[in-house]
Design an enzyme around this catalytic site. Structure first.
Site, PDB file in Angstrom:
ATOM      1  N   PHE A  16       0.833  -1.212   0.000  1.00 13.80           N
ATOM      2  CA  PHE A  16       0.000   0.000   0.000  1.00 13.80           C
ATOM      3  C   PHE A  16       0.876   1.273   0.000  1.00 13.80           C
ATOM      4  CE2 PHE A  16      -2.190   2.806   3.338  1.00 13.80           C
ATOM      5  CZ  PHE A  16      -2.827   3.594   2.391  1.00 13.80           C
ATOM      6  N   THR A 138       5.990   2.973  12.601  1.00 15.20           N
ATOM      7  CA  THR A 138       4.622   3.301  12.995  1.00 15.20           C
ATOM      8  C   THR A 138       4.580   3.993  14.359  1.00 15.20           C
ATOM      9  OG1 THR A 138       2.562   2.248  13.716  1.00 15.20           O
ATOM     10  CG2 THR A 138       4.507   0.901  13.840  1.00 15.20           C
ATOM     11  N   ASP A 139       3.518   4.746  14.590  1.00 16.98           N
ATOM     12  CA  ASP A 139       3.329   5.349  15.920  1.00 16.98           C
ATOM     13  C   ASP A 139       2.912   4.295  16.956  1.00 16.98           C
ATOM     14  OD1 ASP A 139       0.736   4.855  15.007  1.00 16.98           O
ATOM     15  OD2 ASP A 139      -0.045   6.843  15.500  1.00 16.98           O
ATOM     16  N   ALA A 165       5.133  -4.685  18.696  1.00 20.56           N
ATOM     17  CA  ALA A 165       6.359  -5.172  19.343  1.00 20.56           C
ATOM     18  C   ALA A 165       7.428  -5.457  18.288  1.00 20.56           C
ATOM     19  CB  ALA A 165       6.067  -6.428  20.166  1.00 20.56           C
ATOM     20  N   LYS A 167       7.656  -4.098  15.290  1.00 22.19           N
ATOM     21  CA  LYS A 167       8.125  -2.833  14.706  1.00 22.19           C
ATOM     22  C   LYS A 167       9.042  -2.109  15.695  1.00 22.19           C
ATOM     23  CE  LYS A 167       7.229  -1.189  11.232  1.00 22.19           C
ATOM     24  NZ  LYS A 167       7.797  -1.336   9.855  1.00 22.19           N
ATOM     25  N   ASN A 193      -2.439   5.333   7.945  1.00 28.75           N
ATOM     26  CA  ASN A 193      -2.574   5.855   6.580  1.00 28.75           C
ATOM     27  C   ASN A 193      -3.874   5.364   5.953  1.00 28.75           C
ATOM     28  OD1 ASN A 193       0.680   6.160   5.038  1.00 28.75           O
ATOM     29  ND2 ASN A 193       0.182   6.391   7.174  1.00 28.75           N
TER      30      ASN A 193
HETATM   31  P1  NAD Z   1       1.367  -3.577   3.308  1.00 21.46           P
HETATM   32  O1  NAD Z   1       1.029  -4.750   4.141  1.00 21.46           O
HETATM   33  O2  NAD Z   1       0.326  -2.969   2.439  1.00 21.46           O
HETATM   34  O3  NAD Z   1       2.599  -3.919   2.352  1.00 21.46           O
HETATM   35  C1  NAD Z   1       3.721  -4.615   2.809  1.00 21.46           C
HETATM   36  C2  NAD Z   1       4.553  -5.012   1.591  1.00 21.46           C
HETATM   37  O4  NAD Z   1       5.710  -5.716   2.068  1.00 21.46           O
HETATM   38  C3  NAD Z   1       3.825  -5.941   0.631  1.00 21.46           C
HETATM   39  O5  NAD Z   1       4.032  -5.530  -0.707  1.00 21.46           O
HETATM   40  C4  NAD Z   1       4.468  -7.309   0.885  1.00 21.46           C
HETATM   41  O6  NAD Z   1       4.455  -8.147  -0.248  1.00 21.46           O
HETATM   42  C5  NAD Z   1       5.879  -6.907   1.289  1.00 21.46           C
HETATM   43  N1  NAD Z   1       6.523  -7.925   2.128  1.00 21.46           N
HETATM   44  C6  NAD Z   1       6.013  -8.518   3.244  1.00 21.46           C
HETATM   45  N2  NAD Z   1       6.881  -9.420   3.722  1.00 21.46           N
HETATM   46  C7  NAD Z   1       7.976  -9.376   2.928  1.00 21.46           C
HETATM   47  C8  NAD Z   1       9.223 -10.073   2.915  1.00 21.46           C
HETATM   48  N3  NAD Z   1       9.501 -11.002   3.836  1.00 21.46           N
HETATM   49  N4  NAD Z   1      10.128  -9.765   1.951  1.00 21.46           N
HETATM   50  C9  NAD Z   1       9.849  -8.831   1.011  1.00 21.46           C
HETATM   51  N5  NAD Z   1       8.676  -8.164   0.955  1.00 21.46           N
HETATM   52  C10 NAD Z   1       7.759  -8.425   1.905  1.00 21.46           C
HETATM   53  O7  NAD Z   1       1.958  -2.503   4.332  1.00 21.46           O
HETATM   54  P2  NAD Z   1       1.817  -0.912   4.336  1.00 21.46           P
HETATM   55  O8  NAD Z   1       0.574  -0.552   5.036  1.00 21.46           O
HETATM   56  O9  NAD Z   1       2.091  -0.399   2.982  1.00 21.46           O
HETATM   57  O10 NAD Z   1       3.020  -0.551   5.313  1.00 21.46           O
HETATM   58  C11 NAD Z   1       4.335  -0.332   4.799  1.00 21.46           C
HETATM   59  C12 NAD Z   1       5.249   0.025   5.953  1.00 21.46           C
HETATM   60  O11 NAD Z   1       4.764   1.201   6.607  1.00 21.46           O
HETATM   61  C13 NAD Z   1       5.329  -1.055   7.038  1.00 21.46           C
HETATM   62  O12 NAD Z   1       6.645  -1.110   7.506  1.00 21.46           O
HETATM   63  C14 NAD Z   1       4.395  -0.548   8.131  1.00 21.46           C
HETATM   64  O13 NAD Z   1       4.803  -1.014   9.391  1.00 21.46           O
HETATM   65  C15 NAD Z   1       4.578   0.944   7.996  1.00 21.46           C
HETATM   66  N6  NAD Z   1       3.436   1.775   8.423  1.00 21.46           N
HETATM   67  C16 NAD Z   1       2.169   1.504   7.978  1.00 21.46           C
HETATM   68  C17 NAD Z   1       1.111   2.334   8.350  1.00 21.46           C
HETATM   69  C18 NAD Z   1      -0.289   2.095   7.843  1.00 21.46           C
HETATM   70  O14 NAD Z   1      -1.223   2.787   8.284  1.00 21.46           O
HETATM   71  N7  NAD Z   1      -0.509   1.179   6.902  1.00 21.46           N
HETATM   72  C19 NAD Z   1       1.348   3.409   9.203  1.00 21.46           C
HETATM   73  C20 NAD Z   1       2.660   3.660   9.643  1.00 21.46           C
HETATM   74  C21 NAD Z   1       3.693   2.833   9.237  1.00 21.46           C
END
Ligand code: NAD
Ligand code: TYD
Length: 357
Positions: A16, A138-139, A165, A167, A193
């Site tokens: 995402f 993340t927060d 935990a 993260k 997000n």
């Molecule tokens: P998501 O789950 O939509 O996407 C994660 C991606 O990582 C996917 O494309 C998946 O295929 C890939 N992936 C997972 N395991 C993998 C591995 N072992 N090797 C290679 N690729 C792998 O996540 P997101 O919501 O886009 O979040 C992205 C980052 O931002 C994460 O680190 C998350 O902790 C952080 N984050 C997310 C949010 C939120 O609201 N979604 C908020 C703050 C921080």
């Protein structure tokens, strides 16, 4: 030798947030080579990047960050200048049923990337060469708030879910590699997000999908938990800014100044969807169903993002009204995308998560 000014690895670029970050960098910086490395788990989808697929400064590598031999090989062959690390298991509910997967990818996978960066960058001088390991976090690492106060960059870590935990552990490793080995790192901790291409396991796209199909809207507990919501493109712009401007070793909070009680947010989505689908107002809110609460459910997240505002004049640019409108329009206009991701494993996941609640 490559003619590109920088050779940047983005992990998790098919997910995402990652897809928005990859798109921004590929389009805004034709002088950079952007390599997207992603395992394509259930959450990764190359259709998220179909518009930039043929760009000359973009490459995709399918691979698993947990596989250290593979990661070391890719790093030594590609000699990246910088890493923007987004690959993760990202869903709290899944972390409750499958915590080990979160340890593997979020902790071990991150350490594999840190080791690989150290190996190739140690050969030169890390500090003056523009090398950077940017870790997206993340927060949720800060734990939970009562009705008062905000998370700042100095708030002690207090994670409660296996996701947060894992993260938190990954953030600690990133800082440890900075402090111990001098690896140039930046961490940002962002609030929830929302936007296009989010997998419909998270609250907003799940509700949009369920309203569209007249399925129940599962609200955990009394729906009183509070989250701060940020439009995903604003998060990508903060990452762009911090990647280029933040000092090595720094941490920044990123947030939307936009707190919503879950129940109020779900009601707002019902209202927007009624209007967009031409249904009488009040139709979709009948689908709201209070279900068993999430175990260890954090009550309130709220971010103080005055530091990034003060240092780099960053602030969210998209109002919640505009962002939700765009998001709903995207899901309604991308039926094929939605249909594809809610087939197969998703059905099993949905039954497992929601049939017991
Ligand atoms: P998501 O789950 O939509 O996407 C994660 C991606 O990582 C996917 O494309 C998946 O295929 C890939 N992936 C997972 N395991 C993998 C591995 N072992 N090797 C290679 N690729 C792998 O996540 P997101 O919501 O886009 O979040 C992205 C980052 O931002 C994460 O680190 C998350 O902790 C952080 N984050 C997310 C949010 C939120 O609201 N979604 C908020 C703050 C921080
Ligand atoms: P979610 O989108 O999973 O993000 P996070 O847990 O990382 O904050 O959930 C957002 C909020 O919505 C959270 O308080 C849990 C709640 N929620 C529901 O009430 N019902 C649902 O079906 C989902 C997925 C979440």
């Amino acid at each position: 030798m490559s003619d590109y000014k920088k050779n940047i690895l983005i992990t998790g670029g098919a997910g995402f947030i990652g897809s928005h970050v990859v798109r921004l960098f590929v389009k805004k910086y034709p002088e950079y080579l952007i390599v997207n490395l992603d395992k394509l788990t259930y959450a990764g989808n190359l259709a998220n990047l179909s518009d930039i697929e043929g760009s000359p400064n973009y490459e995709f590598i399918k691979g698993d960050i947990n596989d250290s031999a593979f990661i070391d090989k890719v790093f030594s062959e590609r000699n990246f200048d910088a890493v923007i690390h987004l690959a993760a298991e990202s869903h709290v509910d899944r972390s409750i049923t499958e915590p080990l997967a979160f340890v593997m990818t979020n902790v071990l996978g991150t350490v594999n990337l840190l080791n690989a960066s150290l190996k190739i960058w140690n050969k030169g001088s890390m500090n003056d060469s523009g090398k950077l390991f940017y870790h997206v976090s993340t927060d949720e690492v800060y734990g939970t708030l009562g009705s008062e106060g905000y998370f700042t960059e100095k708030t002690p870590y207090d994670p409660h879910s296996p996701y947060s935990a894992s993260k938190a552990a990954s953030d600690h490793f990133v800082r440890a590699y900075h402090d111990t080995y001098g690896l140039p790192t930046v961490i940002s901790n962002c609030s929830n997000n929302y936007g296009s291409h989010q997998f419909p396991e998270k609250l907003i796209p799940l509700c949009i999908h369920n309203i569209k199909h007249n399925f129940a809207l599962p609200v955990y507990g009394k729906g009183e938990n509070i989250r701060d919501w940020l439009f995903v493109e604003d998060h990508a712009s903060a990452i762009d800014l911090l990647f280029h401007k933040a000092n090595a070793g720094s941490t920044y909070n990123v947030g939307g100044n936009n707190e919503w009680k879950n129940i109020d947010l779900v009601k707002l989505l019902c209202k927007i969807m009624d209007r967009k689908l031409g249904r009488p107002e009040g139709t979709s809110s009948k689908l709201i169903t209070f279900v068993k609460d999430r175990a260890g459910h954090d009550m309130r997240y709220a971010i103080d993002c005055s530091l990034i505002q003060k240092d780099f004049a960053w602030a969210p640019s998209v109002s919640f009204e505009e962002g939700l409108d765009k998001t709903v329009d995207w899901y309604l206009g991308n039926d094929e995308w939605l249909k594809k991701v809610v087939s197969g494993d998703y059905i099993h996941y949905y039954e497992q998560q929601y049939s017991q609640r």
